[in-house]
Motif scaffolding. Structure first.
Motif, PDB file in Angstrom:
ATOM      1  N   ASP A 162     -16.604   8.922 -11.794  1.00 41.30           N
ATOM      2  CA  ASP A 162     -17.130   9.503 -10.549  1.00 41.30           C
ATOM      3  C   ASP A 162     -18.472  10.200 -10.812  1.00 41.30           C
ATOM      4  OD1 ASP A 162     -17.618  10.738  -8.137  1.00 41.30           O
ATOM      5  OD2 ASP A 162     -15.567  11.459  -7.874  1.00 41.30           O
ATOM      6  N   PRO A 163     -19.583   9.475 -10.794  1.00 40.28           N
ATOM      7  CA  PRO A 163     -20.893  10.097 -11.042  1.00 40.28           C
ATOM      8  C   PRO A 163     -21.228  11.216 -10.050  1.00 40.28           C
ATOM      9  CG  PRO A 163     -21.047   7.691 -11.119  1.00 40.28           C
ATOM     10  CD  PRO A 163     -19.694   8.017 -10.586  1.00 40.28           C
ATOM     11  N   ALA A 164     -20.806  11.054  -8.803  1.00 42.21           N
ATOM     12  CA  ALA A 164     -21.103  12.085  -7.803  1.00 42.21           C
ATOM     13  C   ALA A 164     -20.399  13.393  -8.151  1.00 42.21           C
ATOM     14  CB  ALA A 164     -20.686  11.605  -6.414  1.00 42.21           C
ATOM     15  N   LEU A 165     -19.162  13.290  -8.626  1.00 39.71           N
ATOM     16  CA  LEU A 165     -18.437  14.485  -9.055  1.00 39.71           C
ATOM     17  C   LEU A 165     -19.167  15.151 -10.210  1.00 39.71           C
ATOM     18  CD1 LEU A 165     -15.926  16.355  -9.126  1.00 39.71           C
ATOM     19  CD2 LEU A 165     -14.882  14.688 -10.707  1.00 39.71           C
ATOM     20  N   GLN A 197     -28.516  22.571 -18.410  1.00 45.08           N
ATOM     21  CA  GLN A 197     -29.165  21.274 -18.183  1.00 45.08           C
ATOM     22  C   GLN A 197     -28.407  20.437 -17.157  1.00 45.08           C
ATOM     23  OE1 GLN A 197     -32.244  20.832 -19.830  1.00 45.08           O
ATOM     24  NE2 GLN A 197     -31.655  23.003 -20.022  1.00 45.08           N
ATOM     25  N   ASN A 198     -27.631  21.083 -16.331  1.00 45.75           N
ATOM     26  CA  ASN A 198     -26.743  20.474 -15.328  1.00 45.75           C
ATOM     27  C   ASN A 198     -25.908  19.326 -15.885  1.00 45.75           C
ATOM     28  OD1 ASN A 198     -28.246  17.847 -14.510  1.00 45.75           O
ATOM     29  ND2 ASN A 198     -29.778  19.378 -13.939  1.00 45.75           N
ATOM     30  N   LEU A 199     -25.491  19.471 -17.151  1.00 43.75           N
ATOM     31  CA  LEU A 199     -24.603  18.492 -17.769  1.00 43.75           C
ATOM     32  C   LEU A 199     -23.162  18.914 -17.485  1.00 43.75           C
ATOM     33  CD1 LEU A 199     -24.330  15.994 -19.613  1.00 43.75           C
ATOM     34  CD2 LEU A 199     -24.350  17.562 -21.573  1.00 43.75           C
ATOM     35  N   PRO A 200     -22.370  18.100 -16.812  1.00 42.26           N
ATOM     36  CA  PRO A 200     -21.013  18.504 -16.429  1.00 42.26           C
ATOM     37  C   PRO A 200     -20.107  18.702 -17.640  1.00 42.26           C
ATOM     38  CG  PRO A 200     -21.369  16.183 -15.954  1.00 42.26           C
ATOM     39  CD  PRO A 200     -22.706  16.744 -16.327  1.00 42.26           C
ATOM     40  N   ILE A 201     -19.153  19.611 -17.487  1.00 40.00           N
ATOM     41  CA  ILE A 201     -18.298  20.064 -18.583  1.00 40.00           C
ATOM     42  C   ILE A 201     -16.848  19.673 -18.332  1.00 40.00           C
ATOM     43  CG2 ILE A 201     -17.428  22.094 -19.797  1.00 40.00           C
ATOM     44  CD1 ILE A 201     -20.423  21.607 -20.242  1.00 40.00           C
ATOM     45  N   VAL A 202     -16.191  19.154 -19.372  1.00 40.54           N
ATOM     46  CA  VAL A 202     -14.736  19.032 -19.423  1.00 40.54           C
ATOM     47  C   VAL A 202     -14.288  19.816 -20.651  1.00 40.54           C
ATOM     48  CG1 VAL A 202     -12.756  17.501 -19.668  1.00 40.54           C
ATOM     49  CG2 VAL A 202     -14.712  16.780 -18.284  1.00 40.54           C
ATOM     50  N   GLU A 221     -14.630  23.422  -9.483  1.00 36.97           N
ATOM     51  CA  GLU A 221     -15.800  23.988  -8.809  1.00 36.97           C
ATOM     52  C   GLU A 221     -17.083  23.760  -9.609  1.00 36.97           C
ATOM     53  OE1 GLU A 221     -15.390  28.021  -7.578  1.00 36.97           O
ATOM     54  OE2 GLU A 221     -13.437  27.692  -6.620  1.00 36.97           O
ATOM     55  N   ASN A 222     -17.056  24.088 -10.898  1.00 38.66           N
ATOM     56  CA  ASN A 222     -18.248  23.888 -11.719  1.00 38.66           C
ATOM     57  C   ASN A 222     -17.901  23.308 -13.093  1.00 38.66           C
ATOM     58  OD1 ASN A 222     -17.059  26.147 -12.816  1.00 38.66           O
ATOM     59  ND2 ASN A 222     -18.917  27.389 -12.837  1.00 38.66           N
ATOM     60  N   GLY A 223     -16.724  22.731 -13.194  1.00 33.51           N
ATOM     61  CA  GLY A 223     -16.275  22.087 -14.424  1.00 33.51           C
ATOM     62  C   GLY A 223     -14.853  21.600 -14.243  1.00 33.51           C
ATOM     63  N   LEU A 224     -14.355  20.889 -15.231  1.00 34.41           N
ATOM     64  CA  LEU A 224     -12.959  20.460 -15.240  1.00 34.41           C
ATOM     65  C   LEU A 224     -12.294  21.090 -16.459  1.00 34.41           C
ATOM     66  CD1 LEU A 224     -13.282  16.653 -14.329  1.00 34.41           C
ATOM     67  CD2 LEU A 224     -12.825  18.586 -12.795  1.00 34.41           C
TER      68      LEU A 224
END
Length: 415
Positions: free
Chosen positions: A373-376, A330-335, A350-353
């Motif tokens: 950082d919303p863009a990140l 769901q293109n939800l960013p991951i930490v 690259e695709n997560g932190l």
């Protein structure tokens, strides 16, 4: 394979936390296999996922505790003691017993006797999920009845089992499949023949269609519109929620956020007390267990997903938590932390932190970076979604299993 029937042995069924197993069962049915499900425990979850209702296979249950159904157990033992393989199964049990002198070990032998005695006349294969106690039942059953068996190994079952126990099961099983490279390497190093295979679970992407909405530009500066942080997972030690709560408490006071946790688990009460002690309880919502449809909506409504998985003192750990794959779809960013299979999907920056486990300060810094950082976040989320949709489609894992079952079932020889 439509003329073949397979018994699938499960630790418990249905379980909300094991959607990957339910998804696989449905995929095998759709691939032409006839399944009969046998579970060692009855369900305890009050809810079901939609996928459970789509599976057509009948379900039966072994005695969870032998003393609860003594007549059934005694009848089974009377029947199986006449089977040609009973002596082999008993010998294996007696070799295993000194390593695990417990009621649990006797229960597994009794459950195996019931399964062998009540074996469906039209079934000719036994597949089991988890290589610890369920595989013990499968192994004894196979030795008693002569029915070939195979196993899907996952995470805790690999890392909390002794090497000799794993070696015995791998040598008796036709083959084993596991879902992370770290697990594959561990099992392959113990097997005396090349019968261990790697196959990532993946997702049924039809259940997780692409999120067409716009991700928010929340940056934690507006108290009326805080950044929404989500985590889905059972409240158990290996999930590291105590570390996550500590990390949240270390975020700058001026940063505005809310945290939602979805899942059950025995540590919920302790975690709520920790949140109160850390003075962040008012920012946290504990949702409890939800079905897949509700979880999907939370993925879409949130800004950031986080898990702080760790390796516990007894070796228990996650493989690649399915929720990380779901959230990424769901293109939800991951930490998250960089243990086990997590780093097989995500590359830091690259695709997560990714951070080290049990390091609340590192986790807090990564969360703050993503929150501000919303863009990140948008870039990481899109990159993770692209990886999931290209490499983690569950049809690939079903194709792997169909090939393995078809080859070994047809040949009838160890592979």
């Amino acid at each position: 394979m439509t003329n073949k029937t397979m018994v699938v042995l499960l630790k418990g069924y249905p379980r909300l936390s094991e959607t990957f197993i339910a998804q696989e069962l449905l995929g095998l049915e759709r691939a032409g296999f006839r399944l009969k499900l046998v579970a060692m425990r009855r369900p305890t979850d009050k809810k079901r996922h939609p996928v459970h209702d789509e599976i057509q296979a009948p379900v039966s249950y072994l005695p969870e505790y032998l003393h609860e159904e003594p007549g059934r157990v005694l009848k089974a033992l009377w029947k199986v003691c006449r089977m040609p393989g009973f002596g082999k199964a008993l010998s294996a049990f007696l070799r295993d017993l000194p390593k695990d002198v417990s009621r649990n070990r006797f229960r597994r032998f009794g459950q195996a006797a019931v399964l062998a005695a009540e074996w469906p006349a039209d079934a000719s294969w036994l597949h089991v999920h988890f290589i610890h106690t369920p595989a013990a039942v499968a192994r004894y059953t196979s030795l008693m009845s002569g029915t070939p068996w195979t196993v899907s190994a996952h995470a805790k079952d690999i890392w909390t089992s002794g090497d000799s126990d794993l070696r015995d099961k791998l040598n008796d099983a036709r083959w084993a499949v596991t879902c992370t490279r770290t697990g594959f390497q561990k099992l392959a190093s113990l097997s005396t023949r090349p019968n261990v295979h790697l196959s990532y679970h993946g997702l049924d992407l039809k259940r997780f269609p692409a999120f067409e909405g716009d991700r928010s530009r929340r940056d934690g500066s507006d108290p009326a519109d805080p950044v929404r942080i989500l985590s889905v997972g059972r409240a158990v030690p290996k999930k590291g929620y105590d570390t996550l709560l500590k990390a949240l408490s270390l975020l700058p006071a001026e940063l505005c956020w809310t945290f939602i946790h979805i899942g059950g688990g025995e540590e919920l009460s302790r975690l709520k007390a920790i949140a109160t002690d850390l003075k962040i309880a008012e920012r946290i919502t504990w949702k409890g267990a939800l079905d897949q449809r509700d979880v999907l909506q939370h993925y879409r409504d949130s800004d950031l997903f986080t898990l702080a998985c760790r390796i516990t003192a007894d070796g228990d750990r996650d493989g690649l938590p399915n929720v990380l794959v779901e959230a990424s779809s769901q293109n939800l960013p991951i930490v998250a932390t960089d243990i086990s299979g997590i780093s097989e999907l995500f590359v830091d920056g690259e695709n997560g932190l990714l951070v080290e486990p049990d390091q609340p300060q590192q986790l807090a810094q990564a969360l703050e970076r993503a929150m501000r950082d919303p863009a990140l976040r948008i870039g990481l989320g899109k990159a993770a979604e692209n990886r999931v949709r290209s490499d983690f489609d569950y049809h690939t894992s079903i194709a792997d299993l169909k090939r393995l079952f078809s080859e070994s079932w047809t040949s009838g020889a160890k592979s």
